[in-house]
Motif scaffolding. Structure first.
Motif, mmCIF file in Angstrom:
data_model
loop_
_atom_site.group_PDB
_atom_site.id
_atom_site.type_symbol
_atom_site.label_atom_id
_atom_site.label_comp_id
_atom_site.label_asym_id
_atom_site.label_seq_id
_atom_site.Cartn_x
_atom_site.Cartn_y
_atom_site.Cartn_z
ATOM 1 N N GLY A 532 43.825 34.148 44.235
ATOM 2 C CA GLY A 532 44.331 33.818 42.876
ATOM 3 C C GLY A 532 43.765 34.178 41.724
ATOM 4 O O GLY A 532 44.437 34.098 40.533
ATOM 5 N N HIS A 533 42.294 34.732 41.581
ATOM 6 C CA HIS A 533 41.682 35.059 40.429
ATOM 7 C C HIS A 533 42.038 36.211 40.100
ATOM 8 O O HIS A 533 41.866 36.603 38.557
ATOM 9 C CB HIS A 533 40.338 34.965 40.708
ATOM 10 C CG HIS A 533 39.663 33.635 40.853
ATOM 11 N ND1 HIS A 533 39.606 32.590 40.041
ATOM 12 C CD2 HIS A 533 39.109 33.210 41.926
ATOM 13 C CE1 HIS A 533 39.071 31.560 40.330
ATOM 14 N NE2 HIS A 533 38.597 32.004 41.788
ATOM 15 N N ILE A 534 42.581 37.366 40.537
ATOM 16 C CA ILE A 534 42.811 38.782 40.317
ATOM 17 C C ILE A 534 44.205 39.122 40.251
ATOM 18 O O ILE A 534 44.929 38.412 41.189
ATOM 19 C CB ILE A 534 41.967 39.669 41.130
ATOM 20 C CG1 ILE A 534 42.143 39.397 42.450
ATOM 21 C CG2 ILE A 534 40.647 39.508 40.837
ATOM 22 C CD1 ILE A 534 41.358 40.406 43.375
ATOM 23 N N THR A 535 44.927 39.951 39.632
ATOM 24 C CA THR A 535 46.216 40.594 39.562
ATOM 25 C C THR A 535 46.024 42.094 40.487
ATOM 26 O O THR A 535 44.907 42.652 40.493
ATOM 27 C CB THR A 535 46.827 40.758 38.400
ATOM 28 O OG1 THR A 535 46.146 41.687 37.542
ATOM 29 C CG2 THR A 535 46.975 39.526 37.822
ATOM 30 N N ILE A 536 47.100 42.412 40.781
ATOM 31 C CA ILE A 536 47.160 43.923 41.651
ATOM 32 C C ILE A 536 46.761 45.062 40.493
ATOM 33 O O ILE A 536 45.938 45.677 41.098
ATOM 34 C CB ILE A 536 48.743 44.381 41.884
ATOM 35 C CG1 ILE A 536 48.885 43.257 42.975
ATOM 36 C CG2 ILE A 536 48.744 45.666 42.232
ATOM 37 C CD1 ILE A 536 50.369 43.600 43.571
ATOM 38 N N MET A 537 47.104 44.726 39.197
ATOM 39 C CA MET A 537 46.432 45.657 38.264
ATOM 40 C C MET A 537 44.911 45.711 37.985
ATOM 41 O O MET A 537 44.420 46.762 37.918
ATOM 42 C CB MET A 537 47.282 45.483 36.846
ATOM 43 C CG MET A 537 48.744 46.043 36.791
ATOM 44 S SD MET A 537 48.677 48.049 37.446
ATOM 45 C CE MET A 537 47.646 48.748 36.483
ATOM 46 N N ASP A 538 44.630 44.668 38.306
ATOM 47 C CA ASP A 538 43.046 44.399 37.965
ATOM 48 C C ASP A 538 42.477 45.366 39.136
ATOM 49 O O ASP A 538 41.511 45.923 39.240
ATOM 50 C CB ASP A 538 42.364 43.034 38.146
ATOM 51 C CG ASP A 538 42.994 42.185 37.045
ATOM 52 O OD1 ASP A 538 42.980 42.820 35.899
ATOM 53 O OD2 ASP A 538 43.361 40.797 37.218
ATOM 54 N N MET A 539 42.994 45.069 40.340
ATOM 55 C CA MET A 539 42.557 45.745 41.653
ATOM 56 C C MET A 539 42.503 47.162 41.564
ATOM 57 O O MET A 539 41.607 47.956 42.057
ATOM 58 C CB MET A 539 43.186 45.211 42.882
ATOM 59 C CG MET A 539 42.178 45.445 44.402
ATOM 60 S SD MET A 539 43.021 44.596 45.558
ATOM 61 C CE MET A 539 41.941 43.069 45.426
#
Length: 586
Positions: A532-539
């Motif tokens: 839960g720390h990251i979003t898809i756009m971060d990745m």
């Protein structure tokens, strides 16, 4: 009524694709009717099912056992032989070792020791965790490496986020983050729409909106606290992405490190039986520098992306520690102390591990006679799988405790069964059957003749295009399925343009592991995303940069130290010489 029908069709879209795919491909066996067309039907059908996963991947891998005998391409008894190869023995031996490492906690000791060596400054801490995860993934599955390291990372992140120098207010055992710009609310909505693996509730970040913060009577942030909160969030993102990416980066270093490497090695033995170029030692010499380059550049890229361009930390290894760094050091030291002294089980596992690596390195190093030369009348009989299987068997025999306790082996069958990736074993077997079918039907020769005009392009351009295509496809299909699909295509391509097949197959095999863009690209990404720390756009943003780094590092390797290592600048005598080709030297 119409909405209900539409919803019903959507719910059964998988069935529709399962039926439509073979119907659309039927003209190949019915209209053209040659063996090449019939094999192409099987290849395209399997590629469609593998990429869409409408049928479980291992069951799609069973299609050659049904369709090749039905089309008269290969007998059923001959197809069955392709489903269990030397690869599977190597996999069994490696998983035995991985089982012992995980059972007795050696992986935690290695990871924590590496982290304590680099320090607790956020940047150095990230490098420490990335290095530990990369090293572990060299010897166990990438998914297992992430599953081993992420709980330690999460514990450290929780301590840092609860440190008083962070967001001003009460310490929060639920790891609830406060933010006022609505970013967390968006992140919650995005994460809820994604398919990610179930993780324990105590490891998942709880998202809290500003109104909830007020209700919980958390103090209003002081000036500068919001920027520190944002920096903490960026640190969580960078750390989690670093773990996911480092598992893939470390896995490419060794042949047993990741399934595409093993599939490539066995494919080479099957299609080019006289090729004895690939072994554990020279693969390590080629790929370990690639991993080191990628790891360091990925670390710098993630730091720049989430922390900014202030790289003064590179010259600041000492000095007074902040409260966050002290909290991180405390939890790491407590975790390491909780392990106690090294147990005899860990020592046995470490000895078996080092023995396996040493025997792999010295079996046939190339620059000198290896221990395999002690069996001159059985040259080529002993492989890396023999070593792995022997030492794996010993772990089922060596007692875990002394003579004063009931006999218990280092690992049991239940322990092994829990870690053995039977799905990968079946998937790889289907790939070998498919490769044999393309050879027997003449499809590989037909593809080679079709691709002959590519000889007019510079070889490096052809390889770069192949790497980009493979890297793109592997973002949406599993790594093992991607390499299984492309090997029977790229091998004839190399023969068609009269280039050493290794010059094309090695970089594309490595690029199959560069699936960094999406949570669904590979299991390590999905595990990390589930915290839960990251979003898809971060990745996506971070993954694009890592993909570029990976492709460039791979091309650098195969055009420099890879050339003398594998004689990539000459067309080998173990590869077939087509009657007509466009000669192009790398």
């Amino acid at each position: 009524m119409l909405m209900g029908l539409r919803r019903g069709l959507w719910n059964y879209r998988s069935i529709a694709l399962i039926i439509l795919a073979p119907l659309l491909l039927l003209p190949l066996p019915l209209v053209i009717g040659t063996k090449e067309a019939e094999c192409a039907f099987v290849l395209l059908l399997m590629a469609t099912y593998w990429m869409t996963e409408v049928i479980p991947l291992p069951m799609t891998a069973m299609l050659p056992a049904i369709l090749f005998p039905a089309f008269g391409i290969i007998k059923s008894s001959h197809v069955a032989k392709e489903y269990f190869k030397d690869f599977h023995f190597l996999l069994v031996g490696v998983i035995c070792l991985a089982t012992s490492i995980e059972k007795w906690g050696l992986h935690r000791r290695i990871a924590l020791r590496l982290v304590t060596m680099v320090g607790v400054n956020p940047a150095w801490l990230m490098l420490g965790f990335m290095s530990g995860c990369a090293f572990i993934s060299m010897w166990v599955q990438n998914t297992s490496a992430v599953a081993m390291v992420m709980p330690i990372v999460e514990a450290v992140l929780q301590q840092i986020l609860k440190a008083k120098e962070g967001c001003v207010g009460e310490d929060n055992p639920g790891l609830q983050l406060d933010e006022t710009d609505g970013h967390f609310e968006k992140m919650k909505e995005t994460a809820s729409d994604q398919k990610h693996p179930v993780v324990p509730e105590d490891t998942r970040v709880q998202i809290q909106t500003p109104s909830q913060s007020v209700a919980a009577q958390v103090a209003v942030p002081q000036p500068g606290a919001l920027s520190r909160c944002k920096r903490d969030l960026m640190m969580c993102k960078a750390m989690c992405l670093g773990i996911a990416y480092s598992s893939n980066i470390g896995g490419i270093s060794t042949l047993p490190g990741t399934s595409p490497n093993l599939i490539f090695s066995e494919y080479l033995n099957q299609v080019y039986p006289n090729c004895n170029c690939i072994n554990f030692a020279n693969w390590l010499v080629l790929c370990l520098p690639i991993s080191v380059i990628m790891l360091l550049l990925t670390w710098i890229w993630l730091y720049w992306l989430f922390f900014g361009s202030d790289f003064r930390f590179l010259c600041q290894r000492g000095g007074q520690q902040s409260q966050k760094e002290a909290a991180a050091r405390k939890v790491i030291e407590e975790e390491y102390r909780s392990l106690g002294p090294m147990s005899c089980q860990e020592i046995i596992t470490a000895v078996v591990f080092m023995t396996m690596v040493l025997l792999w390195l010295t079996r046939s190093p190339g620059f000198m006679p290896g221990w395999a030369s002690l069996f001159p009348h059985h040259m080529g009989y002993i492989t890396d799988a023999t070593v792995a299987l022997l030492l794996g068997l010993l772990l089922f025999i060596i007692p875990a405790y002394g003579p004063f306790r009931k006999y218990e082996a280092m690992i049991s069958w239940d322990n092994f069964q829990a870690l053995m990736p039977w799905k990968v074993a079946l998937l790889v077997g289907g790939g070998f059957a498919l490769a044999e079918g393309t050879k027997e039907s003449g499809l590989s020769l037909w593809v080679a003749e079709l691709l002959t005009p590519l000889g007019d392009l510079p070889v490096l351009a052809t390889i770069a295009i192949a790497c980009i295509i493979v890297t793109t496809v592997t973002e949406f299909a599993s790594n093992a399925a991607t390499i299984t699909i492309f090997l029977p295509i790229l091998s004839p391509l190399a023969e068609a343009i009269h280039v050493n097949p290794l010059y094309v197959l090695i970089p594309t095999t490595l690029c199959t592991s560069y699936s960094f863009l999406l949570p669904v690209s590979n299991p390590p990404n999905a595990i990390v995303f589930g915290y839960g720390h990251i979003t898809i756009m971060d990745m996506v943003k971070a993954g694009l940069g890592v993909n570029v780094i990976g492709i460039l590092a791979t091309l650098l390797a195969v055009t420099t130290w890879g050339v003398p290592l594998f004689s990539l600048d000459t067309y080998p005598d173990w590869a077939p010489l087509l009657p007509e080709f466009n000669s192009t030297a790398p």
